[in-house]
Write a protein that holds these residues in place. Structure first.
Motif, PDB file in Angstrom:
ATOM      1  N   PHE A  90       9.467 -23.390  48.967  1.00 29.52           N
ATOM      2  CA  PHE A  90      10.304 -22.180  48.909  1.00 29.52           C
ATOM      3  C   PHE A  90      10.619 -21.688  50.324  1.00 29.52           C
ATOM      4  O   PHE A  90      11.710 -21.200  50.597  1.00 29.52           O
ATOM      5  N   TYR A  93      13.601 -23.448  51.868  1.00 30.90           N
ATOM      6  CA  TYR A  93      14.888 -23.338  51.172  1.00 30.90           C
ATOM      7  C   TYR A  93      15.712 -22.272  51.893  1.00 30.90           C
ATOM      8  O   TYR A  93      15.388 -21.080  51.841  1.00 30.90           O
ATOM      9  N   ARG A 104      17.062 -18.957  44.199  1.00 34.62           N
ATOM     10  CA  ARG A 104      15.672 -18.993  44.672  1.00 34.62           C
ATOM     11  C   ARG A 104      14.815 -17.953  43.955  1.00 34.62           C
ATOM     12  O   ARG A 104      13.697 -18.228  43.530  1.00 34.62           O
ATOM     13  N   LEU A 108      11.471 -18.582  41.825  1.00 32.62           N
ATOM     14  CA  LEU A 108      10.204 -17.918  42.159  1.00 32.62           C
ATOM     15  C   LEU A 108       9.657 -17.157  40.958  1.00 32.62           C
ATOM     16  O   LEU A 108       8.458 -17.181  40.683  1.00 32.62           O
ATOM     17  N   LEU A 132      14.690 -26.698  44.694  1.00 32.70           N
ATOM     18  CA  LEU A 132      14.025 -25.585  44.020  1.00 32.70           C
ATOM     19  C   LEU A 132      13.081 -26.070  42.916  1.00 32.70           C
ATOM     20  O   LEU A 132      11.974 -25.554  42.768  1.00 32.70           O
TER      21      LEU A 132
END
Ligand code: ZN
Length: 263
Positions: A90, A93, A104, A108, A132
């Motif tokens: 993450f 990204y 994103r 998450l 992702l």
């Protein structure tokens, strides 16, 4: 593990530790074990691969979650994917556009409660959907979940070729139905200029319908096909994906001004 468990289980009265049972167990679990392997240094068991718990008056050993973590990491290494999983985090990204932030944040959000349905992301090649999904899968692996990862093109080709050999077919397909978390990358991708065949759809439905009908069977899907395009191929298949991923679906449009929307 059963033999080990019987051998290592002993009544509390035999311990001479001058501390509470909880403290004794905590100290034991932090006693150094083996060297870190597969690049994973376990903070829970110090690489002994089991932890003690106090249970009904006994110290009882349980397999540590790092056993599953190392099995996952070994599978990734054997398939040449370990570097990808270390790179696609993450943190790595890059977010410069609003649609990237939305994608994103949705990923998450899913990663924080992975048993709450499925994660679906669609979009053109290069939009970051594999990044992702990989970041989610990586976090789940490091949390001790059993994650099976397959690229659709290669796995489906093998499964379709084995369809007349029931043993070989089951060996390829059953693990995807049974595993705790399944990640299918480039779902329903076929050669350029062709469409998924009826055999592709049957295969996809067989695996996803089983998981749809079983509680707590998370699926991560990345695809160049939108839910609408999947529905044009098979409505029942798209319906199951849409229902399970209703809280975590990202559909990225084609450039320019790639957009996303949550379904
Ligand atoms: Zn451990």
């Amino acid at each position: 593990m059963q033999e080990t468990l019987t051998r290592l289980t002993f009544p509390l009265s035999t311990t001479s530790a001058p501390c509470s049972e909880e403290e004794f167990v905590a100290r034991f679990n932090q006693r150094p074990g083996k060297e870190a392997r597969m690049g994973y240094d376990c903070p829970l068991c110090r690489n002994k691969e089991f932890v003690l718990r106090v249970e009904n008056g006994f110290h009882r050993p349980y397999a540590c979650r790092c056993v599953t973590i190392r099995q996952n990491l070994t599978r990734l290494r054997n398939r040449g994917l370990l570097e990808l999983y270390e790179r696609c985090t993450f943190e790595n990204y890059h977010v410069t556009e609003e649609w990237q932030r939305g994608a994103r944040d949705c990923a998450l959000s899913f990663q924080k409660s992975p048993l709450d349905g499925w994660f679906f992301i669609s979009g053109p090649s290069g939009c970051g959907k594999t990044h992702l999904c990989t970041a989610i899968a990586s976090q789940l692996i490091l949390s001790g979940h059993d994650v099976q990862i397959h690229r659709w093109v290669e796995w489906a080709a093998q499964a379709k070729a084995a369809v007349t050999d029931s043993g070989a077919y089951a060996a390829l397909v059953q693990p995807l139905k049974d595993c705790e978390v399944l990640y299918l990358d480039d779902f329903l991708k076929v050669q350029h200029g062709t469409r998924p065949t009826a055999a592709d759809i049957r295969l996809a439905f067989e695996v996803l319908d089983t998981r749809y009908n079983t509680p707590d069977k998370p699926v991560l899907l990345s695809s160049e096909l939108s839910l609408r395009q999947i529905a044009a191929l098979d409505e029942a298949l798209a319906g199951r994906i849409a229902e399970r991923s209703r809280n975590h679906a990202v559909q990225i449009g084609s450039a320019p001004g790639r957009n996303y929307r949550f379904k």
